[in-house]
Motif scaffolding. Sequence first.
Motif, PDB file in Angstrom:
ATOM      1  N   TYR A  33      -6.722  -4.448 -12.181  1.00 36.28           N
ATOM      2  CA  TYR A  33      -6.235  -3.079 -12.392  1.00 36.28           C
ATOM      3  C   TYR A  33      -7.336  -2.025 -12.522  1.00 36.28           C
ATOM      4  CZ  TYR A  33      -1.763  -5.406 -13.109  1.00 36.28           C
ATOM      5  OH  TYR A  33      -0.628  -6.165 -12.938  1.00 36.28           O
ATOM      6  N   LEU A  34      -8.572  -2.443 -12.711  1.00 32.14           N
ATOM      7  CA  LEU A  34      -9.683  -1.480 -12.796  1.00 32.14           C
ATOM      8  C   LEU A  34     -10.460  -1.376 -11.485  1.00 32.14           C
ATOM      9  CD1 LEU A  34     -11.034  -2.217 -16.399  1.00 32.14           C
ATOM     10  CD2 LEU A  34      -9.800  -0.187 -15.638  1.00 32.14           C
ATOM     11  N   LEU A  35      -9.992  -2.077 -10.449  1.00 31.28           N
ATOM     12  CA  LEU A  35     -10.689  -2.045  -9.153  1.00 31.28           C
ATOM     13  C   LEU A  35     -10.215  -0.839  -8.330  1.00 31.28           C
ATOM     14  CD1 LEU A  35     -10.580  -5.850  -8.176  1.00 31.28           C
ATOM     15  CD2 LEU A  35     -12.493  -4.588  -9.189  1.00 31.28           C
ATOM     16  N   GLY A  36     -10.792   0.318  -8.650  1.00 35.62           N
ATOM     17  CA  GLY A  36     -10.378   1.556  -7.982  1.00 35.62           C
ATOM     18  C   GLY A  36     -10.508   1.504  -6.467  1.00 35.62           C
ATOM     19  N   ASP A  37     -11.617   0.993  -5.973  1.00 35.99           N
ATOM     20  CA  ASP A  37     -11.836   0.941  -4.516  1.00 35.99           C
ATOM     21  C   ASP A  37     -10.798   0.055  -3.834  1.00 35.99           C
ATOM     22  OD1 ASP A  37     -13.972   2.598  -4.825  1.00 35.99           O
ATOM     23  OD2 ASP A  37     -15.502   1.027  -4.693  1.00 35.99           O
ATOM     24  N   LYS A  38     -10.488  -1.070  -4.466  1.00 33.81           N
ATOM     25  CA  LYS A  38      -9.503  -2.003  -3.912  1.00 33.81           C
ATOM     26  C   LYS A  38      -8.118  -1.352  -3.870  1.00 33.81           C
ATOM     27  CE  LYS A  38      -8.105  -6.275  -2.751  1.00 33.81           C
ATOM     28  NZ  LYS A  38      -8.176  -7.444  -3.634  1.00 33.81           N
ATOM     29  N   ILE A  39      -7.778  -0.630  -4.928  1.00 39.81           N
ATOM     30  CA  ILE A  39      -6.480   0.046  -5.003  1.00 39.81           C
ATOM     31  C   ILE A  39      -6.363   1.116  -3.918  1.00 39.81           C
ATOM     32  CG2 ILE A  39      -5.083   1.606  -6.441  1.00 39.81           C
ATOM     33  CD1 ILE A  39      -6.048  -0.140  -8.865  1.00 39.81           C
ATOM     34  N   ILE A  40      -7.454   1.869  -3.705  1.00 37.21           N
ATOM     35  CA  ILE A  40      -7.450   2.897  -2.650  1.00 37.21           C
ATOM     36  C   ILE A  40      -7.334   2.249  -1.265  1.00 37.21           C
ATOM     37  CG2 ILE A  40      -8.921   4.631  -1.503  1.00 37.21           C
ATOM     38  CD1 ILE A  40      -9.719   5.535  -4.357  1.00 37.21           C
ATOM     39  N   GLU A  41      -8.006   1.143  -1.099  1.00 35.73           N
ATOM     40  CA  GLU A  41      -7.934   0.377   0.164  1.00 35.73           C
ATOM     41  C   GLU A  41      -6.483  -0.033   0.461  1.00 35.73           C
ATOM     42  OE1 GLU A  41      -9.422  -3.984   1.075  1.00 35.73           O
ATOM     43  OE2 GLU A  41     -11.095  -2.749   0.373  1.00 35.73           O
ATOM     44  N   VAL A  42      -5.795  -0.551  -0.561  1.00 36.74           N
ATOM     45  CA  VAL A  42      -4.379  -0.944  -0.427  1.00 36.74           C
ATOM     46  C   VAL A  42      -3.540   0.287  -0.089  1.00 36.74           C
ATOM     47  CG1 VAL A  42      -2.344  -1.755  -1.700  1.00 36.74           C
ATOM     48  CG2 VAL A  42      -4.518  -2.950  -1.945  1.00 36.74           C
ATOM     49  N   ALA A  43      -3.785   1.390  -0.793  1.00 42.13           N
ATOM     50  CA  ALA A  43      -3.024   2.633  -0.571  1.00 42.13           C
ATOM     51  C   ALA A  43      -3.167   3.115   0.868  1.00 42.13           C
ATOM     52  CB  ALA A  43      -3.496   3.711  -1.548  1.00 42.13           C
ATOM     53  N   LYS A  44      -4.392   3.078   1.377  1.00 41.04           N
ATOM     54  CA  LYS A  44      -4.627   3.523   2.759  1.00 41.04           C
ATOM     55  C   LYS A  44      -3.943   2.605   3.773  1.00 41.04           C
ATOM     56  CE  LYS A  44      -8.888   5.058   3.712  1.00 41.04           C
ATOM     57  NZ  LYS A  44     -10.372   5.069   3.681  1.00 41.04           N
ATOM     58  N   SER A  45      -4.005   1.301   3.513  1.00 37.82           N
ATOM     59  CA  SER A  45      -3.410   0.346   4.471  1.00 37.82           C
ATOM     60  C   SER A  45      -1.895   0.469   4.527  1.00 37.82           C
ATOM     61  CB  SER A  45      -3.803  -1.091   4.096  1.00 37.82           C
ATOM     62  OG  SER A  45      -3.128  -1.502   2.923  1.00 37.82           O
ATOM     63  N   LEU A  46      -1.286   0.986   3.441  1.00 36.97           N
ATOM     64  CA  LEU A  46       0.182   1.117   3.403  1.00 36.97           C
ATOM     65  C   LEU A  46       0.638   2.568   3.587  1.00 36.97           C
ATOM     66  CD1 LEU A  46       1.022  -1.340   0.461  1.00 36.97           C
ATOM     67  CD2 LEU A  46       1.246  -1.758   2.907  1.00 36.97           C
ATOM     68  N   ASN A  47      -0.276   3.438   4.015  1.00 36.23           N
ATOM     69  CA  ASN A  47       0.041   4.855   4.249  1.00 36.23           C
ATOM     70  C   ASN A  47       0.667   5.534   3.029  1.00 36.23           C
ATOM     71  OD1 ASN A  47      -0.843   4.871   6.997  1.00 36.23           O
ATOM     72  ND2 ASN A  47       1.025   3.742   7.518  1.00 36.23           N
ATOM     73  N   VAL A  48       0.033   5.297   1.898  1.00 37.63           N
ATOM     74  CA  VAL A  48       0.498   5.892   0.642  1.00 37.63           C
ATOM     75  C   VAL A  48       0.037   7.351   0.573  1.00 37.63           C
ATOM     76  CG1 VAL A  48      -0.006   5.861  -1.852  1.00 37.63           C
ATOM     77  CG2 VAL A  48       0.699   3.751  -0.685  1.00 37.63           C
ATOM     78  N   ASP A  49       0.925   8.230   0.075  1.00 40.39           N
ATOM     79  CA  ASP A  49       0.579   9.654  -0.034  1.00 40.39           C
ATOM     80  C   ASP A  49      -0.065   9.999  -1.378  1.00 40.39           C
ATOM     81  OD1 ASP A  49       1.917  10.407   2.477  1.00 40.39           O
ATOM     82  OD2 ASP A  49       3.739   9.854   1.408  1.00 40.39           O
ATOM     83  N   GLY A  50       0.365   9.297  -2.429  1.00 38.47           N
ATOM     84  CA  GLY A  50      -0.138   9.623  -3.762  1.00 38.47           C
ATOM     85  C   GLY A  50      -0.282   8.388  -4.628  1.00 38.47           C
ATOM     86  N   ILE A  51      -1.146   8.480  -5.628  1.00 38.39           N
ATOM     87  CA  ILE A  51      -1.332   7.389  -6.595  1.00 38.39           C
ATOM     88  C   ILE A  51      -1.057   7.923  -7.992  1.00 38.39           C
ATOM     89  CG2 ILE A  51      -2.998   5.825  -7.698  1.00 38.39           C
ATOM     90  CD1 ILE A  51      -4.375   5.492  -5.009  1.00 38.39           C
ATOM     91  N   HIS A  52      -0.141   7.258  -8.692  1.00 40.55           N
ATOM     92  CA  HIS A  52       0.123   7.603 -10.094  1.00 40.55           C
ATOM     93  C   HIS A  52      -0.578   6.559 -10.956  1.00 40.55           C
ATOM     94  CE1 HIS A  52       1.940   8.665 -13.855  1.00 40.55           C
ATOM     95  NE2 HIS A  52       2.711   9.593 -13.301  1.00 40.55           N
ATOM     96  N   PRO A  53      -1.490   6.990 -11.853  1.00 37.54           N
ATOM     97  CA  PRO A  53      -2.261   6.010 -12.621  1.00 37.54           C
ATOM     98  C   PRO A  53      -1.607   5.545 -13.921  1.00 37.54           C
ATOM     99  CG  PRO A  53      -3.075   8.193 -13.111  1.00 37.54           C
ATOM    100  CD  PRO A  53      -1.936   8.377 -12.137  1.00 37.54           C
TER     101      PRO A  53
END
Length: 479
Positions: free
Chosen positions: A59-79
């Motif tokens: 849950y603290l892997l910010g880069d990994k989370i952004i990578e997942v978001a980009k691969s799934l065409n996510v528009d926003g991240i709620h932390p």
Amino acid sequence: MKKILIANRGEIAIRVMRTAKKMGIKTVAVYSTADRNAPHVRYADEAVLIGEAPSNQSYLLGDKIIEVAKSLNVDGIHPGYGFLSENAGFAEACEKNNITFIGPKSHAIKVMGSKLAAKEAVKAYNIPMVPGTDQAITDIPEAKKIAKGIGFPILIKASAGGGGKGMRIVEKEDEFESQMNRAISEAVNAFGDGSVFIEKYVSSPRHIEIQIMADAHGNVIHLFERECSIQRRHQKVVEEAPSVILTPELRHEMGEAAIKVAKACDYLGAGTVEFLLDENKNFYFLEMNTRLQVEHPVSEIIADVDLVELQIKVARGEALNIDQDDLKINGHALELRVYAEDPLNDFLPSVGTLAVYKLPEGDGIRVDNGFEQGMDIPIYYDPMLAKLITYGETREEAIELMLKAIADYKVKGIQTTLPFGTFVFNHDAFKSGDFDTHFVKKYYSPEALKAKQDEEAKIAATLAVKQYIEDQKLLRLPN
């Protein structure tokens, strides 16, 4: 915004997803190996495993989370709260990758993330502050001289701190050096930053916080206050809204001060400005939490708004459609944080399997929950299971409903803070509203809780025997 990723777990992940679904927005959950079968994973439209159980591998892997978001065409991240919610670097990385961070801009997180920088930012707005240093200090002889000038008792606080870590109360001069060393050591271990500052210790304070919401068009509103004075280890356990001690005039004054704090750092989204209130009802700026708070439901209830919905709307550039004058306080709300902790053993975490886990239901009862029967409690994360919230037209009604809801909340296999909640809500000091942040220190002990439980068990047994005798009499009556 068509799809958002929730960079969190448990009850807050489900809470955010519920509003997103209501708004027609698809949701993505991330999870660790420990949370593979967690409810938030099933509740989302999509779910992605991001790492092993420890939070620094998931849950603290910010880069990994952004990578997942980009691969799934996510528009926003709620932390959510905790984890990356107040990480300016993560907010910045979202911005750089054209993903909307559903929270404030990185600048505001940076400023308010340092207690000293926050004090500096709000200084120009004439907001009352507790007397103390306005610079970080590590020189112990110099710090001692300053402390003597302020006058004991004083408080040593980690500049980068939170959650009570790196915080020491010093009653006497001869305790100063040892406490200063401990505070610096704790701050280094917890935050990687040993800078501390000193301020006058307010001896009988109430902890009052103001919920604010700001959009990108210059509009800032406050959604009244929360009373958060019932704490253990400097962490909140019980919260309520509104506070029983604030007059309408003081509420207005503190609300206006909170709005100024938000403006001081060009704030965007939901945030909380925390104040100390002394016995003479003087208030002092404490800090700003640049995220959604654990206790946000009590504000939602009395202000009749969905704070997550407002967060999403302002994050996508919409102007607030509520003016300050539109907001009115409706009734009273209470919240108990249901932690997997043993109140009879210094609130130590309680691990095990939820052999029985049944939630209370009914009008005026809300449970923001992240667990279910049969689940194991992971040792890797904050031990909060759920938040039990009740609301009524009056404070008394909300308290009675809370006591009933606690009694109806069935948990076996681990210890929880539910019995502590019963102790608090039944206590004369709480019921009268005459309490401060020392409630636990003044009134609570494992022995006091055990005595209360034994007394309640005795009453229940007496009633059961009485009922049995009455039933027997009925059975013996001739037809």
